[in-house]
Design a protein around this motif. Structure first.
Motif, PDB file in Angstrom:
ATOM      1  N   GLN A 159      13.782   3.411  34.147  1.00  0.00           N
ATOM      2  CA  GLN A 159      13.971   2.924  35.232  1.00  0.00           C
ATOM      3  C   GLN A 159      14.312   3.668  36.600  1.00  0.00           C
ATOM      4  OE1 GLN A 159      16.309  -1.007  35.530  1.00  0.00           O
ATOM      5  NE2 GLN A 159      16.095  -0.496  38.209  1.00  0.00           N
ATOM      6  N   GLN A 160      15.065   4.983  36.015  1.00  0.00           N
ATOM      7  CA  GLN A 160      15.724   5.743  37.284  1.00  0.00           C
ATOM      8  C   GLN A 160      14.806   7.120  37.813  1.00  0.00           C
ATOM      9  OE1 GLN A 160      19.024   7.468  34.700  1.00  0.00           O
ATOM     10  NE2 GLN A 160      20.330   5.487  35.375  1.00  0.00           N
ATOM     11  N   LEU A 161      13.670   7.068  36.814  1.00  0.00           N
ATOM     12  CA  LEU A 161      12.997   8.392  36.961  1.00  0.00           C
ATOM     13  C   LEU A 161      12.074   7.878  37.570  1.00  0.00           C
ATOM     14  CD1 LEU A 161      12.017   9.546  33.036  1.00  0.00           C
ATOM     15  CD2 LEU A 161      13.536  10.523  35.506  1.00  0.00           C
ATOM     16  N   MET A 162      11.643   6.295  37.815  1.00  0.00           N
ATOM     17  CA  MET A 162      11.046   5.857  38.585  1.00  0.00           C
ATOM     18  C   MET A 162      11.737   5.739  40.186  1.00  0.00           C
ATOM     19  SD  MET A 162       7.660   4.712  37.245  1.00  0.00           S
ATOM     20  CE  MET A 162       6.947   4.550  38.608  1.00  0.00           C
ATOM     21  N   GLU A 163      12.600   5.666  40.324  1.00  0.00           N
ATOM     22  CA  GLU A 163      13.245   6.194  41.238  1.00  0.00           C
ATOM     23  C   GLU A 163      13.642   7.235  42.156  1.00  0.00           C
ATOM     24  OE1 GLU A 163      14.131   3.498  43.529  1.00  0.00           O
ATOM     25  OE2 GLU A 163      13.797   1.498  41.618  1.00  0.00           O
ATOM     26  N   ARG A 164      13.752   8.210  41.251  1.00  0.00           N
ATOM     27  CA  ARG A 164      13.691   8.995  41.908  1.00  0.00           C
ATOM     28  C   ARG A 164      12.032   9.807  42.172  1.00  0.00           C
ATOM     29  NH1 ARG A 164      17.313  10.462  37.510  1.00  0.00           N
ATOM     30  NH2 ARG A 164      16.014  11.864  36.379  1.00  0.00           N
ATOM     31  N   ILE A 165      11.196   9.108  41.406  1.00  0.00           N
ATOM     32  CA  ILE A 165      10.194   9.986  41.753  1.00  0.00           C
ATOM     33  C   ILE A 165       9.702   8.833  43.275  1.00  0.00           C
ATOM     34  CG2 ILE A 165       7.209   9.311  40.979  1.00  0.00           C
ATOM     35  CD1 ILE A 165       7.838   9.483  38.615  1.00  0.00           C
ATOM     36  N   ARG A 166       9.694   7.561  43.200  1.00  0.00           N
ATOM     37  CA  ARG A 166       9.033   7.235  44.381  1.00  0.00           C
ATOM     38  C   ARG A 166      10.209   7.314  45.065  1.00  0.00           C
ATOM     39  NH1 ARG A 166       9.930   2.132  42.650  1.00  0.00           N
ATOM     40  NH2 ARG A 166       8.277   1.501  41.553  1.00  0.00           N
ATOM     41  N   SER A 167      11.443   8.000  45.471  1.00  0.00           N
ATOM     42  CA  SER A 167      11.811   7.828  46.215  1.00  0.00           C
ATOM     43  C   SER A 167      11.780  10.028  47.070  1.00  0.00           C
ATOM     44  CB  SER A 167      14.085   8.154  46.126  1.00  0.00           C
ATOM     45  OG  SER A 167      14.714   9.202  47.036  1.00  0.00           O
ATOM     46  N   GLY A 168      11.643  10.506  45.708  1.00  0.00           N
ATOM     47  CA  GLY A 168      10.750  11.887  46.097  1.00  0.00           C
ATOM     48  C   GLY A 168       9.014  11.489  47.130  1.00  0.00           C
ATOM     49  N   LEU A 169       8.666  10.859  46.957  1.00  0.00           N
ATOM     50  CA  LEU A 169       6.769   9.982  47.395  1.00  0.00           C
ATOM     51  C   LEU A 169       7.405   9.793  48.450  1.00  0.00           C
ATOM     52  CD1 LEU A 169       4.687   9.451  44.246  1.00  0.00           C
ATOM     53  CD2 LEU A 169       5.122  11.984  45.581  1.00  0.00           C
ATOM     54  N   GLN A 170       8.440   9.020  49.362  1.00  0.00           N
ATOM     55  CA  GLN A 170       7.915   8.224  50.148  1.00  0.00           C
ATOM     56  C   GLN A 170       9.189   9.093  50.892  1.00  0.00           C
ATOM     57  OE1 GLN A 170       7.611   5.920  51.481  1.00  0.00           O
ATOM     58  NE2 GLN A 170       7.183   4.354  49.630  1.00  0.00           N
ATOM     59  N   GLU A 171       9.838  10.657  51.052  1.00  0.00           N
ATOM     60  CA  GLU A 171      10.848  11.343  51.867  1.00  0.00           C
ATOM     61  C   GLU A 171       9.246  12.085  51.713  1.00  0.00           C
ATOM     62  OE1 GLU A 171      13.370  13.826  50.038  1.00  0.00           O
ATOM     63  OE2 GLU A 171      14.699  12.072  49.614  1.00  0.00           O
ATOM     64  N   VAL A 172       8.141  12.690  51.373  1.00  0.00           N
ATOM     65  CA  VAL A 172       7.101  13.010  51.016  1.00  0.00           C
ATOM     66  C   VAL A 172       6.105  12.282  52.635  1.00  0.00           C
ATOM     67  CG1 VAL A 172       4.272  14.388  50.690  1.00  0.00           C
ATOM     68  CG2 VAL A 172       6.491  14.005  49.255  1.00  0.00           C
TER      69      VAL A 172
END
Length: 465
Positions: A159-172
């Motif tokens: 879940q933590q990995l998914m949150e970081r991935i989702r957050s990074g893509l949202q920044e892009v």
């Protein structure tokens, strides 16, 4: 003595008025040409902005595709761990296979943006860790260690990995959204600047009319152009867990709609510029009909023909599938047809076209059309005597291993007909330099007439399909 002084003063007044008239004509025509050049520059700038907008939409789509690939893989993993049904491994394997390809596509699109590229590079450890975590749980379940697999699944690591991935893509995606807002603002500014240049051309025509008419006439009312506000709305797409086939169809449909919208915007921009220049031509025609001076009529006719040529080039421009190129042969054929239609009925001149199919940048097509119009107009003006006819040959080709060459020939009076030192020749010379060409080549045509050739090295692109 008084009588002689009075006669000298009376004689000097017409000379002063003539000098003022010539200065006013020259200044007004210069302003018209400057406004036209500014319009061409703004059209190129709008082309570049539209290309950047299309690229931004593609980056946003690829970022969402990457997120959906991770979500699809996790969905397949959880479905297999919960049900032990190997049918869930099929979407999982498809998503894992598309993950790297989507990432590479996104990375390639961001090659000219170090900040965005750094954000994507920062996601690599999390993406690798997420793939490793999903692969590990599936491996444990496949080997019969269901308790360990479910324990790893229930941990917060995935879940933590998914949150970081989702957050990074949202920044892009957020960065690209800001770019869209900024570019929309620039598009609005460029549209306003285009209107200003058009109004400047109208003002020059009004100044010219004012200089030639008596002081009792009021200034010609300027025509107001309606503005068509171009707005682009940012669309927020919510990430849903859908079947991979349905998601792919929706993504393709969205891309096609965006491309069609951009093409419509660009065609509308070119059409409106052509119509505005046609309005300027009509104003010059009205003034021409009311002018008695042969010198002024000649200047007005030349200005009207050039404005008509630029308007025709804008209206005839048809973009290719990539929205950045056009077929030179098809475009030039339409421009030449317009020139042929404008030949007076009493002048029996025919045209022969030899145009090689060639893909050229759309931003250069209008300039190329102006060069052709100037050369053809020069031949119509100087090659044939009053009441006589002839043939004008237009060739556009690129010999094997050679340089793209534009040639306009006639079977008229030859080089003695003139036309090498006029304003049209200066315009052709200046525009040819934009394509890396040298001085236009003037020579006698075998069999009689004149041949003018212009080399265009920067148009050396592959032939049209």
């Amino acid at each position: 003595m008084l009588d002689v002084s009075a006669q000298s003063a009376e004689f000097a007044r017409p000379r002063r008025r003539g000098m003022v008239r010539r200065v006013a004509i020259f200044a007004s025509l210069t302003l018209v040409l400057v406004a036209v050049a500014a319009s061409l520059y703004l059209v190129r700038t709008v082309d570049n902005q539209l290309a950047d907008i299309a690229k931004t939409y593609e980056i946003r789509r690829q970022a969402r595709e990457l997120m959906l690939a991770v979500v699809d893989a996790e969905t397949g993993q959880r479905g297999y761990l919960i049900t032990r049904d190997e049918a869930y491994l099929a979407p999982y394997n498809v998503a894992i296979g598309n993950l790297s390809q989507t990432y590479q596509s996104l990375l390639a699109l961001l090659g000219d943006n170090p900040a965005q590229q750094a954000r994507i590079d920062a996601l690599v450890p999390d993406l690798d860790a997420k793939r490793a975590e999903m692969a590990r749980t599936i491996e444990l379940m496949s080997s019969g260690q269901s308790a360990e697999a479910l324990a790893l699944l229930r941990s917060d690591t995935g879940q933590q990995l998914m949150e970081r991935i989702r957050s990074g893509l949202q920044e892009v995606i957020g960065e690209e959204d800001e770019k869209l807002i900024d570019r929309n603002g620039r598009m609005q500014l460029y549209r306003q600047l285009t209107i200003v240049t058009i109004l400047a051309a109208l003002g020059a025509a009004a100044i010219l009319a004012y200089a030639l008419l008596s002081r009792t006439q009021r200034k010609v009312a300027a025509l107001s152009e309606q503005q068509n506000l171009l707005r682009s709305q940012n669309e927020e797409l919510e990430a849903h867990v859908r079947a991979r086939t349905v998601e792919a169809e929706e993504a393709r449909g969205h891309a096609e709609r965006e491309r069609a919208r951009l093409e419509t915007l660009l065609q509308d921009t070119n059409h409106r510029i052509g119509n505005s220049l046609a309005t300027v031509s009509s104003l010059l025609g009205l003034q021409l009909a009311r002018t008695q001076s042969e010198e002024v009529r000649t200047a007005l006719e030349a200005a009207q023909l050039r404005v008509q040529a630029i308007a025709s080039a804008h209206r005839r421009l048809r973009l290719g599938a990539d929205l950045e190129t056009t077929d030179a042969a098809e475009f030039l054929a339409d421009v030449i047809d317009d020139l042929a239609a404008a030949v007076p009925s009493g002048k029996q001149v025919t045209f022969e076209k030899h145009l090689q199919a060639m893909v050229i940048p759309a931003r250069d097509a209008t300039t190329l059309g102006i060069v052709v119009s100037e050369l053809v107009t020069n031949a119509l003006k100087h090659a044939f005597a009053e009441g006589e006819g002839g043939i004008i040959y237009v060739r556009f080709e690129r010999p094997a291993g050679g340089v793209t060459l534009l040639t306009v020939e006639d079977n008229g009076k030859g080089l003695t007909g003139g036309g090498q030192d006029g304003l049209g020749a200066v315009i052709v010379k200046q525009l040819a330099r934009q394509f890396g060409g040298g001085e236009p080549s003037y020579r006698e045509r075998p069999g009689g007439g004149t041949s003018i050739s212009v080399q265009l090295p920067r148009l050396d692109l592959p032939e049209a399909g």
